[in-house]
Scaffold this motif. Structure first.
Motif, short mmCIF file in Angstrom:
data_model
loop_
_atom_site.label_atom_id
_atom_site.label_comp_id
_atom_site.label_asym_id
_atom_site.label_seq_id
_atom_site.Cartn_x
_atom_site.Cartn_y
_atom_site.Cartn_z
N CYS A 176 15.95 31.99 -26.34
CA CYS A 176 15.22 30.82 -25.88
C CYS A 176 14.04 30.55 -26.82
N GLY A 177 13.52 29.34 -26.68
CA GLY A 177 12.35 28.96 -27.46
C GLY A 177 12.62 29.04 -28.95
N ASP A 178 11.66 29.55 -29.67
CA ASP A 178 11.75 29.56 -31.13
C ASP A 178 12.18 30.93 -31.66
N TRP A 179 13.22 31.49 -31.05
CA TRP A 179 13.65 32.85 -31.42
C TRP A 179 13.95 32.97 -32.90
N LEU A 180 14.58 31.94 -33.46
CA LEU A 180 14.98 32.02 -34.87
C LEU A 180 13.75 32.00 -35.78
N ALA A 181 12.84 31.07 -35.50
CA ALA A 181 11.60 30.99 -36.29
C ALA A 181 10.79 32.27 -36.16
N THR A 182 10.79 32.84 -34.97
CA THR A 182 10.05 34.10 -34.75
C THR A 182 10.66 35.21 -35.59
N ALA A 183 11.98 35.34 -35.55
CA ALA A 183 12.65 36.39 -36.33
C ALA A 183 12.36 36.21 -37.82
N GLN A 184 12.36 34.97 -38.27
CA GLN A 184 12.12 34.71 -39.69
C GLN A 184 10.66 34.99 -40.06
N ARG A 185 9.75 34.58 -39.19
CA ARG A 185 8.33 34.82 -39.46
C ARG A 185 8.03 36.31 -39.53
N LEU A 186 8.73 37.10 -38.71
CA LEU A 186 8.52 38.55 -38.70
C LEU A 186 9.24 39.26 -39.85
N GLY A 187 9.98 38.49 -40.64
CA GLY A 187 10.72 39.08 -41.75
C GLY A 187 11.84 40.00 -41.28
N CYS A 188 12.43 39.67 -40.13
CA CYS A 188 13.49 40.51 -39.59
C CYS A 188 14.77 40.37 -40.42
N VAL A 189 15.54 41.46 -40.47
CA VAL A 189 16.86 41.41 -41.09
C VAL A 189 17.93 41.18 -40.05
N ALA A 190 17.56 41.35 -38.77
CA ALA A 190 18.56 41.26 -37.70
C ALA A 190 17.96 40.73 -36.42
N VAL A 191 18.80 40.09 -35.61
CA VAL A 191 18.46 39.83 -34.22
C VAL A 191 19.42 40.65 -33.37
N ILE A 192 18.87 41.23 -32.30
CA ILE A 192 19.65 42.12 -31.45
C ILE A 192 19.60 41.53 -30.05
N GLU A 194 20.93 40.55 -26.07
CA GLU A 194 21.66 41.06 -24.91
C GLU A 194 23.09 40.51 -25.03
N GLN A 195 24.07 41.37 -24.78
CA GLN A 195 25.44 41.02 -25.19
C GLN A 195 25.97 39.71 -24.59
N SER A 196 25.66 39.46 -23.31
CA SER A 196 26.20 38.25 -22.69
C SER A 196 25.47 36.98 -23.15
N ALA A 197 24.34 37.15 -23.81
CA ALA A 197 23.57 35.99 -24.28
C ALA A 197 24.12 35.42 -25.59
N TRP A 198 24.90 36.23 -26.31
CA TRP A 198 25.44 35.74 -27.59
C TRP A 198 26.53 34.69 -27.35
N ASN A 199 26.47 33.60 -28.10
CA ASN A 199 27.57 32.64 -28.12
C ASN A 199 27.71 32.08 -29.54
N ALA A 200 28.69 31.20 -29.72
CA ALA A 200 28.99 30.71 -31.07
C ALA A 200 27.81 29.96 -31.68
N GLN A 201 27.07 29.26 -30.83
CA GLN A 201 25.92 28.49 -31.33
C GLN A 201 24.85 29.42 -31.92
N TRP A 202 24.49 30.45 -31.17
CA TRP A 202 23.45 31.36 -31.66
C TRP A 202 23.95 32.15 -32.87
N GLY A 210 20.73 33.89 -42.47
CA GLY A 210 20.84 35.15 -43.21
C GLY A 210 20.52 36.38 -42.39
N LEU A 211 20.57 36.24 -41.06
CA LEU A 211 20.25 37.38 -40.18
C LEU A 211 21.51 38.12 -39.78
N ARG A 212 21.42 39.43 -39.76
CA ARG A 212 22.48 40.24 -39.19
C ARG A 212 22.41 40.15 -37.67
N MET A 213 23.54 40.40 -37.00
CA MET A 213 23.64 40.17 -35.55
C MET A 213 24.11 41.45 -34.85
#
Ligand code: G3P
Ligand code: MG
Length: 252
Positions: A176-192, A194-202, A210-213
């Motif tokens: 939710c919200g700006d998860w992608l921008a947050t991950a990028q701002r933190l210089g993350c290599v991955a987003v982890i 909750e399994q049921s939250a993953w879908n094709a859009q995310w 360029g994030l690992r999943m």
């Protein structure tokens, strides 16, 4: 081949050492996960009052030890005396809480990779990330480096400053919200996620950035197949007795 930086970690990761098959976050759990063929472990790390990094999921001691109260209210000398195994099964009585240092030694001895989830007590985010990041940067040898993850943005920010060489993953209960921008701002290599939250859009958005999943906690064949179909790179599971870390879902 997928245009992403190489990903040095195994696809299957044992949650809290060996899920629910041994007392979570103890060396007994790591040994059991390893015996099932797992070569990467997720664990929850926090600090004692006197700043020793050790493994414990909850803020409080009651569920997984014979101690009482907030873990942060105790020095390591007191925590080290607690029983962290009897709650699970009589045969695990006498199992102690594990320091991060002991878990790193286990990984070195067995050639395993590590995902350290920073699980600070509320208000202890900065200190936890700094102490854990500094200790890992000091004692970890070899590759791949431990993956530092957290739900706490404050902790990941601090880890990026203290231990910039350690890769980071943003934990998400929901996208939710700006998860992608947050991950990028933190210089993350991955987003982890909750399994049921993953879908094709995310998955498409994460991949394009360029994030690992990765996903937690993947405990059924159905879920594993869906997530691998979405292209996930890592699955964190409790079911080390069910999923072969080297093979297809469902193989034992
Ligand atoms: O790190 C993934 C997963 O462990 C996050 O949830 O509550 O099991 O620590 P939790
Ligand atoms: Mg965890």
């Amino acid at each position: 081949a997928d245009g992403l930086p190489s990903w040095p970690y195994p696809r299957w990761i044992a949650h809290r050492g060996a899920g629910r098959l041994a007392p979570e976050n103890t060396l007994a759990a790591f040994a059991l996960g390893h015996a099932h063929g797992y070569r990467m472990f997720e664990c929850d790390v926090r600090l004692s009052a006197d700043g020793v990094p050790f493994l414990l999921h909850d803020d409080r001691l009651e569920r997984t030890t014979d101690g009482r109260g907030e873990a942060l209210g105790h020095d390591w000398a007191a925590l080290a005396r607690l029983d962290a195994g009897a709650w699970h099964a009589p045969r695990h009585a006498g199992e102690r809480l594990a320091t991060l240092e002991a878990v790193v030694a286990f990984c070195h001895a067995h050639g395993c990779a590590l995902n350290v989830e920073l699980k600070p007590a509320p208000g202890d985010e900065l200190r936890t990330a700094r102490v854990v990041g500094a200790q890992l940067a000091l004692i970890w040898r070899g590759t791949p480096a431990p993956l530092l993850s957290s739900f706490s943005v404050i902790a990941l920010e601090a880890a990026a400053v203290t231990a910039p060489a350690l890769p980071r993953g943003l934990l998400l209960e929901r996208f939710c919200g700006d998860w992608l921008a947050t991950a990028q701002r933190l210089g993350c290599v991955a987003v982890i996620g909750e399994q049921s939250a993953w879908n094709a859009q995310w998955a498409t958005q994460a991949r394009a950035a360029g994030l690992r999943m990765l996903a937690y906690t993947v405990n059924t064949d159905e879920d594993a197949e869906r997530l691998l179909g979405l292209g996930l790179d890592g699955l964190i599971t409790d079911r080390v007795d069910h999923f072969s870390p080297d093979g297809a879902p469902g193989q034992c």
